[in-house]
Design an enzyme around this catalytic site. Structure first.
Site: not given
Ligand code: HGA
Length: 625
Positions: A112-113, A74, A2, A502, A521, A498, A505, A620, A27
């Site tokens: 926002n929150g 968001w 947001c 990637k 295993h 990572e 995402e 973001k 973002r």
């Protein structure tokens, strides 16, 4: 996440509000809106499309005013839909003089929150006759402010806020006070921008939203409430002793915030640009380094480093993987026991605090809600020594921590982090060396060699970037898959993690990473000819073990895609595809090995036609819990 922008001015501020939203667009958001005080009432436009669409709608509806608030949402509570988009209006309880319907509300609010007690407040407000037009937690705040409103917006907000549990930054204005916006924060970022003319003042969730409008910024602190009026502002906070709000002074800082409007240049996406910016970002991050010393992390760092005998790293997502890589460095080079915890887990679990711990937080934006909360939790547990590795010098994280190392990656626009990760690794390697030095574990010869390797790193990364055409060829195969495994060992296991993150995402391919020795295993059961197995194969002490793990995959018909250091003897053969990296780069090898994994994810996503810079459901600067 947001974004909030609000303003009071003598001129029409709608273009500034919308420009501010555009600066926060990268973002990630799913809807947006703007509301103003106009014609004696409230007017708004909302959209589930882009800010440009909202702008066209606002122009068409003739939305113009000196007082207004705007928002990119968001969604956390309620689907991404126009009726859930902010700003929300209150409309007084049914039957009251203020029950004037959605078109002419009384209080307009952006948030926002997350309000955790929204169910309880909703029930209370419904019982008072308020009607809800959305499924958001936010709408309860608008009605609550309305409920307390008795001719003074600041008083109404001050009465409403203590009723809220959770995190918020809010900006609100009222039909009955045309030149006033009240804003407040608790757990979510908010800045005040002091205007430079037109009697104007601003609030925003990031100074970047106000770039070019004002560089006079006040970073509001937790619990601050700011009253913006023409030509004046007033900050107050609740005094726990008296139970009343009292004025507080906050310094005004000159902040040259970048506009976020970085040019794409020859690149197709910001992510690709940012991958290729890594040599420069690393060079910039190392620019001021002439030698290793604790003071690289701030005044007083030597005393702190002397006082600690363990490290606790707190982070989320990609930053968690840079922290996980650093654990290997810290334990082997600085010989300091290190644990790495996912911030959102750490903050809610019982742990055993030790005051002699250096608490290290890692965050690109420095506003990651989970990491900030974990940091505060660690401090509240009695661990006073805190340090952050962060890309934004003015962020909450840097302000909260005793010590800091600011990476100089520059603005990262792509939601999937790349250059922030590699520069975090550089900062964490410097931290390792500084701690090693303080603990008598770093000889002058070792320091000189590490510095030489660090300085050569931008050139080494450049050489890896030159492998792009080979990675593109692989990505065409990957684009047809729905699953992938990533393997690494030791220092390169977090790099495999990572790489898998990637790919997930941005290409939406299901990818998992395992330490290669763990394959037998369990995950080996997944290996078939359809399963690509990406292997990170540096020429280190674990190479022979890794080769055995690769044989286990080959024996089951799995397809291996191996990034092998130039000095390994791994050759391509049927079912074993090799891209040859430069020669082994020692302790800094993870910084090289992550680069082709970023390229693989990027080109696979491009081949699948996804929205690379704004992947679905992600944002973001994750400023909500
Ligand atoms: N909970 C609110 C605001 C969400 C938010 O802050 N996102 O970053 C909503 O869902 O509208």
């Amino acid at each position: 996440m947001c974004g909030i922008v609000g303003a009071v001015s003598q001129r029409n501020i709608v273009p500034i509000l919308l420009e501010g939203l555009k600066r926060l667009e990268y973002r990630g958001y799913d809807s947006c809106g703007v509301a103003v005080h106009q014609g004696g009432g409230l007017k708004r436009a909302r959209s589930t499309s882009r800010v440009a669409e909202l702008q066209a709608q606002a122009d068409q509806d003739g939305i113009a005013s000196g007082t207004g608030i705007a928002h990119t949402r968001w969604a956390t509570h309620g689907a991404p839909a126009v009726h859930n988009a902010h700003p929300h209006f209150s409309a007084g309880p049914a039957g009251s003089a203020e029950a004037v319907g959605q078109s002419v509300g009384r209080v307009a609010l952006v948030h926002n929150g997350i309000i955790e007690n929204h169910d309880e407040l909703r029930a209370e407000l419904k019982a008072r006759g308020y009607q809800f037009a959305s499924q958001t937690d936010t709408e309860v705040i608008a009605h609550l402010v309305d409920h307390y409103y008795n001719g003074d917006l600041l008083e109404a907000v001050q009465q409403a806020l203590p009723r809220l549990k959770g995190a918020y930054a809010v900006a609100v204005f009222c039909r009955d006070e045309p030149h006033r916006v009240v804003a407040a924060r608790e757990g979510s970022p908010l800045v005040l921008g002091v205007g430079e003319g037109h009697g104007e003042n601003f609030v925003a969730s990031d100074a970047m939203a106000l770039a070019g409008v004002t560089d006079q910024i006040v970073y509001l602190e937790e619990g601050d409430v700011v009253d913006l009026q023409l030509g004046r502002y007033w900050i107050s906070r609740l005094d726990a002793q008296t139970g009343r709000y009292a004025a507080v002074q906050r310094p005004v800082k000159t902040v040259h915030a970048h506009s976020g409007a970085a040019e794409l240049g020859p690149y197709r996406h910001y992510m690709q640009k940012e991958i290729f910016e890594q040599p420069t970002a690393i060079a910039n991050t190392l620019e001021a380094i002439t030698g290793i010393s604790p003071e690289l992390f701030g005044d007083g760092a030597y005393r702190v480093f002397k006082d600690v005998d363990k490290v606790l790293i707190l982070a989320c997502g990609t930053s968690y993987y840079s922290g996980s890589t650093a654990k290997y460095w810290l334990e082997s080079i600085a010989r300091i026991p290190t644990s790495v915890e996912i911030a959102s887990e750490y903050r809610y679990r019982d742990s055993v605090p030790d005051p002699k711990t250096l608490v290290v937080t890692i965050s690109q934006s420095g506003e990651t809600a989970d990491t900030i909360a974990a940091l505060k939790h660690a401090r509240a547990q009695g661990m006073p020594h805190t340090l952050t590795i962060c890309n934004v010098a003015t962020s909450a994280m840097v302000r909260e921590c005793e010590l800091a190392y600011i990476t100089r990656a520059g603005a990262e626009i792509g939601v999937a982090s790349t250059k922030a990760f590699t520069t975090q690794l550089v900062g964490l390697f410097l931290l390792t060396l500084a701690l090693a030095q303080t603990r008598g574990q770093l000889s002058e010869a070792d320091e000189a060699q590490h510095l030489k390797d660090l300085r050569h790193l931008p050139v080494a990364v450049q050489a890896v970037l030159a492998l792009e055409p080979q990675v593109i060829a692989w990505s065409e195969e990957f684009a047809r898959k729905e699953n992938a495994l990533f393997l690494g060992r030791g220092l390169h296991y977090p790099i495999a993690l990572e790489g898998a993150l990637k790919l997930k995402e941005i290409s939406y391919i299901h990818a998992e990473a395992y330490p290669a020795g763990e394959l037998k295993h369990g995950p080996l059961a997944l290996v078939t000819a359809e399963m690509p197995v990406v292997t990170v194969a540096p020429n280190d002490a674990l190479l022979e073990k890794l080769k055995s793990n690769m044989q286990e995959v080959r024996a089951r018909g799995g397809q291996l895609y191996v990034f092998a250091d130039g000095d390994t003897a791994i050759e391509s053969e049927p079912g074993l595809h090799v891209i040859r990296m430069p020669e082994h780069y020692g302790a800094l090898s993870p910084i090289l090995h992550v680069v082709p994994l970023q390229l693989l994810a990027y080109h696979t996503a491009c081949a699948r036609g996804t929205d690379v810079d704004k992947p679905r459901n992600l944002a973001k600067s994750v400023t909500v819990e």
